[in-house]
Design a protein around this motif. Structure first.
Motif, PDB file in Angstrom:
ATOM      1  N   PRO A 437       0.766  -1.159  -0.116  1.00  0.00           N
ATOM      2  CA  PRO A 437       0.058  -0.045   0.022  1.00  0.00           C
ATOM      3  C   PRO A 437       0.814   1.353  -0.087  1.00  0.00           C
ATOM      4  N   VAL A 438       2.117   1.215   0.406  1.00  0.00           N
ATOM      5  CA  VAL A 438       2.678   2.454   0.839  1.00  0.00           C
ATOM      6  C   VAL A 438       2.931   3.190  -0.695  1.00  0.00           C
ATOM      7  N   ASN A 439       3.225   2.482  -1.796  1.00  0.00           N
ATOM      8  CA  ASN A 439       3.567   3.284  -2.857  1.00  0.00           C
ATOM      9  C   ASN A 439       2.318   3.848  -3.770  1.00  0.00           C
ATOM     10  N   SER A 440       1.027   3.451  -3.091  1.00  0.00           N
ATOM     11  CA  SER A 440      -0.221   4.416  -3.489  1.00  0.00           C
ATOM     12  C   SER A 440      -0.071   5.548  -2.771  1.00  0.00           C
ATOM     13  N   ILE A 441       0.443   5.503  -1.713  1.00  0.00           N
ATOM     14  CA  ILE A 441       0.040   6.563  -0.605  1.00  0.00           C
ATOM     15  C   ILE A 441       1.358   7.786  -0.812  1.00  0.00           C
ATOM     16  N   TRP A 442       2.659   7.052  -0.751  1.00  0.00           N
ATOM     17  CA  TRP A 442       3.776   7.909  -0.983  1.00  0.00           C
ATOM     18  C   TRP A 442       3.887   8.631  -2.110  1.00  0.00           C
ATOM     19  N   GLU A 443       4.376   9.989  -1.956  1.00  0.00           N
ATOM     20  CA  GLU A 443       4.514  10.795  -3.276  1.00  0.00           C
ATOM     21  C   GLU A 443       3.374  10.990  -4.123  1.00  0.00           C
ATOM     22  N   GLY A 444       2.227  11.100  -3.509  1.00  0.00           N
ATOM     23  CA  GLY A 444       0.974  11.536  -4.036  1.00  0.00           C
ATOM     24  C   GLY A 444       0.047  10.377  -3.929  1.00  0.00           C
ATOM     25  N   SER A 445      -0.975  10.560  -3.192  1.00  0.00           N
ATOM     26  CA  SER A 445      -2.108   9.493  -3.205  1.00  0.00           C
ATOM     27  C   SER A 445      -2.655   9.315  -4.552  1.00  0.00           C
ATOM     28  N   GLY A 446      -3.609   8.295  -4.745  1.00  0.00           N
ATOM     29  CA  GLY A 446      -4.254   8.053  -5.972  1.00  0.00           C
ATOM     30  C   GLY A 446      -5.032   9.332  -6.745  1.00  0.00           C
ATOM     31  N   ASN A 447      -5.726   9.925  -5.921  1.00  0.00           N
ATOM     32  CA  ASN A 447      -6.560  11.024  -6.406  1.00  0.00           C
ATOM     33  C   ASN A 447      -5.538  12.170  -6.684  1.00  0.00           C
ATOM     34  N   VAL A 448      -4.643  12.406  -6.362  1.00  0.00           N
ATOM     35  CA  VAL A 448      -3.422  13.536  -6.499  1.00  0.00           C
ATOM     36  C   VAL A 448      -2.859  13.050  -7.781  1.00  0.00           C
ATOM     37  N   MET A 449      -2.583  11.727  -8.054  1.00  0.00           N
ATOM     38  CA  MET A 449      -2.005  11.297  -9.196  1.00  0.00           C
ATOM     39  C   MET A 449      -2.940  11.467 -10.481  1.00  0.00           C
ATOM     40  N   CYS A 450      -4.340  11.294 -10.175  1.00  0.00           N
ATOM     41  CA  CYS A 450      -5.288  11.493 -11.225  1.00  0.00           C
ATOM     42  C   CYS A 450      -5.603  12.781 -11.660  1.00  0.00           C
ATOM     43  N   LEU A 451      -5.545  13.620 -10.540  1.00  0.00           N
ATOM     44  CA  LEU A 451      -5.610  15.174 -10.688  1.00  0.00           C
ATOM     45  C   LEU A 451      -4.310  15.618 -11.709  1.00  0.00           C
ATOM     46  N   ASP A 452      -3.303  15.013 -11.378  1.00  0.00           N
ATOM     47  CA  ASP A 452      -2.093  15.342 -12.374  1.00  0.00           C
ATOM     48  C   ASP A 452      -2.004  14.897 -13.488  1.00  0.00           C
TER      49      ASP A 452
END
Length: 563
Positions: A437-452
């Motif tokens: 799970p940490v790779n989904s959370i670390w350096e930008g959560s899922g929602n942050v990545m989708c907005l990016d």
């Protein structure tokens, strides 16, 4: 004979050791070659042999069983804020740093260097994951540091060194150096614009006190809620320039290099409050800190801290994709190895039809993740080409979301293959599952990545569509079903750029389309067809083990782990 003996231990799969992690993975070997890193194959084969050894597996176990402890004070009561590690941790770090996992593309930037390093990182991900954090941070810090030539002159020779040096000393006295990152604060989380940590340029009196070592320094006061790798020699930190400062960045966030030790040997005023008690990543230290007037030096332009540190973030997010792909590969190997060595109902578990379906589906997901990860790394190699740079930004955001999101369910399924043996800490599956799970959370959560992703697509919509179309076109020419799917995705792209609520579905569809294109073009036909049927022609979802009749399960499993 022992008269109290109750039974003989039998029908237990042998330990998964003594297996070359590179040589047993045809998908990785093929991806390395086609993406431009084939020259690194001999080094990777040697590394795969080392990482697959029982010795390295024991190092991984020990480093996680005996995690870091914080020594806040020495015996005389002096504040030292020193994380203490088991020797296994240092052995793992020496192995990774010695291989250049933190520096190779920068110290030897030949064509394919990022791809070769990606394959190396994926192999390390199958051995131990906590040590990957400081390696990633150090690797990703290099482009940012190059924005400050004076600092780079001092720091880069030691950062690029392959000599792991954990001694707590000023950087000038070190053989090698590590770099961490500090962005997140209590009140902001992903919203770094809410950060309150402030930086003030040294005044005349302070400069007199600090002497030549204080030239250009800022005084930093505040905190970080997540401060990765507190044992690192320096951290890149976001802080808000004091509004009273006569500086074009006044009031805005800037990026600062905050060393652990000052040039005169004093510890910088960074107080480690505690180490985080985490679900996974237990071998590695993460911390909370307060800056009690710590000294830092600005990197990049004043007020441009977020763009500066986001350049670092693009590389750390690449490593999140690689790390997840590596853990998934490790979970698959352990599950398949177990199934081959375990007899159930009169024949090996790996020959039971339903189990074959589950394992083949896991193998399919793992190969797709590997193919995608190395293709993404090639975008970093070819970033001087505008279309590849844009494609890389799109795929980094989408891949960081989707590949990492697939990890926990994958790990749970692999654990279930091993039954109760997978659920206990004696084997590696529990550790791998906690890590995913940490790779989904670390350096930008899922929602942050989708907005990016939406930002990347929306900045130049026509160019973004063209870059994706060029990536999908060769496979579209091979299969009419995929061609129809790709055309629908591309035709509907513009209308979805303003749909934030649907951004997760869009990210998933982009990654799955790129994975399908790669497998249709480069994998054996039975692999590409299976992926097309189960990830393109029907919605992704449900448990693993849903491959339709007609798929060559035995061929897929033979390809998945060659021993």
């Amino acid at each position: 004979m022992d008269r109290f003996a109750t039974h003989e231990v039998e029908n237990q799969a042998p330990a998964f050791s003594g297996i070359n992690l590179y040589a047993c993975d045809p998908a990785l070997q093929e991806a390395l070659l086609r993406e431009g890193g084939g020259w690194a194959a001999p080094q990777l084969e040697a590394l795969g042999q080392r990482l697959g050894s029982a010795e390295v597996q024991e190092l991984a176990r020990l480093a996680n069983a005996h995690g870091p402890l914080l020594a806040s004070f020495d015996r005389a009561g002096r504040r030292i804020d020193e994380p203490e590690f088991h020797p296994a941790w240092h052995a793992l770090m020496s192995l990774m740093i010695g291989a250049g996992a933190h520096s190779a593309p920068w110290s030897d930037p030949r064509p394919g260097a990022q791809v070769a390093r990606a394959a190396q990182y994926l192999l390390f991900g199958q051995a131990e994951n906590g040590a990957q954090c400081p390696v990633t941070m150090t690797y990703a810090a290099v482009p940012a540091l190059r924005r400050a030539p004076g600092l780079a002159q001092v720091w880069l020779p030691r950062i690029l060194s392959r000599d792991y040096d954990p001694r707590p000393l000023p950087v000038a006295q070190k053989r090698g150096a590590l770099v961490g990152m500090g962005m997140t604060e209590k009140q902001g989380g992903s919203d770094v614009r809410a950060n309150t940590t402030r930086a003030t340029p040294l005044g005349a009196d302070e400069l007199r006190d600090e002497g030549p070592a204080g030239a250009g320094a800022w005084r930093i006061v505040g905190h970080k809620w997540f401060y990765s790798v507190p044992q690192a020699d320096a951290h890149l930190v976001l802080a808000r320039c004091d509004e009273s400062a006569e500086d074009p960045g006044a009031g805005a966030l800037s990026c600062f290099l905050v060393p652990r030790f000052l040039a005169d040997g004093r510890r910088n005023a960074v107080r480690v409050q505690r180490l985080k008690d985490k679900l996974g990543n237990r071998s590695n230290a993460s911390s909370e800190v307060e800056f009690c007037g710590a000294l830092g030096w600005m990197i990049g332009e004043p007020g441009r801290g977020i763009p500066t540190i986001l350049e670092m973030g693009s590389h750390t997010r690449l490593d999140c994709v690689l790390g997840s792909a590596g853990i998934m590969r490790a979970a698959l190997c352990h599950a398949l190895h177990h199934a081959r060595g375990r007899m159930v109902f009169g024949r090996p578990l790996a020959e039971q039809p339903l189990m074959q379906n589950v394992l083949a589906d896991l193998a399919l997901e793992s190969e797709a993740a590997t193919a995608f990860a190395l293709r993404l790394a090639r975008c970093f190699d070819e970033g001087q080409e505008p279309s590849q740079a844009l494609l890389g930004r799109i795929l980094t955001a989408a891949g960081k979301y989707w590949i990492c999101k697939r990890g926990p369910g994958f790990g749970a399924e692999a654990m279930e293959v091993m039954g109760g043996n997978g659920y206990v800490e004696d084997g590696p599956l529990a550790r791998l599952y906690r890590e995913l799970p940490v790779n989904s959370i670390w350096e930008g959560s899922g929602n942050v990545m989708c907005l990016d992703l939406l930002r990347a697509l929306g900045k130049a919509p026509d160019a973004a569509r063209a870059a994706l179309a060029a990536e999908l076109a060769p496979a579209a020419g091979l299969d009419e079903r995929f061609a129809d799917h790709a055309a629908a995705l591309l035709d509907g792209l513009a209308a979805r750029l303003s749909d934030e609520a649907g951004a997760r579905v869009l990210a998933e569809q982009i990654v799955v389309a790129v994975q399908a294109a790669l497998l249709l073009r480069h994998a054996p036909p039975y692999v590409g067809e299976a992926f097309l049927l189960t990830r393109i022609l029907q919605p992704v979802g449900g448990a693993y083990g849903r491959l339709p009749a007609g798929i060559d399960l035995e061929a897929m499993l033979a390809r998945a782990l060659v021993v």
